[in-house]
Design an enzyme around this catalytic site. Structure first.
Site, PDB file in Angstrom:
ATOM      1  N   MET A  13      32.247  39.410  42.645  1.00 26.99           N
ATOM      2  CA  MET A  13      32.746  40.318  41.620  1.00 26.99           C
ATOM      3  C   MET A  13      31.857  40.123  40.393  1.00 26.99           C
ATOM      4  SD  MET A  13      36.747  39.643  42.403  1.00 26.99           S
ATOM      5  CE  MET A  13      36.335  38.081  43.184  1.00 26.99           C
ATOM      6  N   MET A  41      40.153  46.514  48.062  1.00 26.21           N
ATOM      7  CA  MET A  41      40.916  45.790  47.050  1.00 26.21           C
ATOM      8  C   MET A  41      42.288  46.423  46.892  1.00 26.21           C
ATOM      9  SD  MET A  41      39.019  43.332  46.213  1.00 26.21           S
ATOM     10  CE  MET A  41      40.092  42.669  44.914  1.00 26.21           C
ATOM     11  N   ASP A  44      42.500  42.746  50.251  1.00 17.40           N
ATOM     12  CA  ASP A  44      42.428  41.618  49.328  1.00 17.40           C
ATOM     13  C   ASP A  44      43.230  41.904  48.058  1.00 17.40           C
ATOM     14  OD1 ASP A  44      39.619  40.054  47.546  1.00 17.40           O
ATOM     15  OD2 ASP A  44      41.661  39.374  47.949  1.00 17.40           O
ATOM     16  N   SER A  84      42.117  32.886  49.905  1.00 14.99           N
ATOM     17  CA  SER A  84      41.214  32.995  48.757  1.00 14.99           C
ATOM     18  C   SER A  84      41.205  31.651  48.029  1.00 14.99           C
ATOM     19  CB  SER A  84      41.706  34.079  47.789  1.00 14.99           C
ATOM     20  OG  SER A  84      41.149  33.828  46.511  1.00 14.99           O
TER      21      SER A  84
HETATM   22  C1  DX5 Z   1      40.976  39.117  42.980  1.00 16.92           C
HETATM   23  C2  DX5 Z   1      40.386  38.399  44.173  1.00 16.92           C
HETATM   24  C3  DX5 Z   1      41.398  38.160  45.252  1.00 16.92           C
HETATM   25  C4  DX5 Z   1      42.584  37.313  44.758  1.00 16.92           C
HETATM   26  C5  DX5 Z   1      43.681  37.291  45.796  1.00 16.92           C
HETATM   27  O1  DX5 Z   1      39.940  39.519  42.116  1.00 16.92           O
HETATM   28  O2  DX5 Z   1      39.315  39.126  44.733  1.00 16.92           O
HETATM   29  O3  DX5 Z   1      40.762  37.518  46.372  1.00 16.92           O
HETATM   30  O4  DX5 Z   1      42.129  36.000  44.508  1.00 16.92           O
HETATM   31  O5  DX5 Z   1      44.738  36.545  45.230  1.00 16.92           O
HETATM   32  P1  DX5 Z   1      46.257  36.975  45.508  1.00 16.92           P
HETATM   33  O6  DX5 Z   1      46.436  36.849  47.010  1.00 16.92           O
HETATM   34  O7  DX5 Z   1      47.061  35.973  44.743  1.00 16.92           O
HETATM   35  O8  DX5 Z   1      46.413  38.393  45.039  1.00 16.92           O
HETATM   36 ZN    ZN Z   2      38.567  38.368  46.599  1.00 17.58          ZN
END
Ligand code: DX5
Ligand code: ZN
Length: 231
Positions: free
Chosen positions: A77, A146, A184, A17
């Protein structure tokens, strides 16, 4: 070979990410991810309304496109994704993933993404049941489960997503569908094992992956192909 894999020997795809990337030296950071053999890049777009954080939009995605030939999945998002599909397509992303919870009718939005020639992704927050996307599973290329509340990196893994991954793998078999199952949020050495065993195809990782000095090793750990390398 599945479209989400960069190499046939990658049974599971690793998608850093970019929220956790070094934006003071983004081209170099992306090059390091590429050199580490990651499969695709995950671009976290946030509008400060759908989630309580504001990151970047098509302008930065276009810069990332100029910096990398890797597959770009834009994780929107945002509340009104249908308003921005063309802008992200023009920016050069390869897939657009929209949220079931957004203010956008999923079937029409997914069809609009396809009409732009892009891969179609839908995402579910931890508290959203699979029923929200079951009717359109045959119309998408990716389901993003998620495992944190969207908005920030570095959060703890929310295990409610694991059962969704299992159920999606079952539904895919039953319906002979072809969508990728992506997870994710909070993905690290331990949670990657759980997600792989449940049937995840793509592991999105921000803070844990980007924290590693040796990203090739980090990618191998997420794929489960390391040999007990240290953390
Ligand atoms: C959260 C994002 C994720 C996040 C993942 O809203 O959609 O992609 O950046 O980051 P980590 O791996 O640090 O949880
Ligand atoms: Zn994400």
């Amino acid at each position: 070979m599945n479209w989400w894999l960069r190499r046939p020997e990658h049974r599971v795809a690793v998608a850093p990410s970019l929220l956790a990337a070094d934006f003071t030296d983004l081209r170099a950071d992306i090059a390091a991810m590429d050199a580490a053999g990651v499969d695709l890049l995950h671009l976290d777009v946030m509008d400060g309304h759908f989630v309580p954080n504001l990151t970047f939009g098509p302008f930065i995605c276009a810069a990332i496109r100029r910096a990398s030939g890797l597959f770009l999945d834009a994780h929107l998002m945002i509340t009104h994704p249908q308003r921005y599909l063309r802008a992200f397509a023009d920016a050069g992303v390869d897939a657009i993933t929209v949220h079931a919870e957004a203010d956008s009718p999923l079937p029409e939005t997914v069809a609009a993404i396809a009409a732009l020639g892009l891969r179609r992704g839908v995402s579910l927050n931890p508290g959203t049941p699979l029923a929200a996307v079951e009717p359109i599973l045959d119309q998408v290329d990716l389901v993003l489960v998620m495992t944190v509340e969207p908005g920030f990196g570095g959060q703890a893994f929310d295990a409610r997503g694991v059962e969704k991954v299992r159920r999606l793998a079952e539904l895919r078999r039953q319906r002979q569908a072809a969508f990728a199952i992506s997870v994710d949020g909070g993905i690290n050495r331990e949670t990657a094992v759980v997600c792989r065993q449940a049937g995840a195809d793509i592991l999105v990782s921000g803070s844990w992956f980007c924290r590693h000095a040796d990203r090739r090793e980090a990618a191998a750990v997420l794929r489960g192909t390391d040999h007990g390398a240290g953390d």
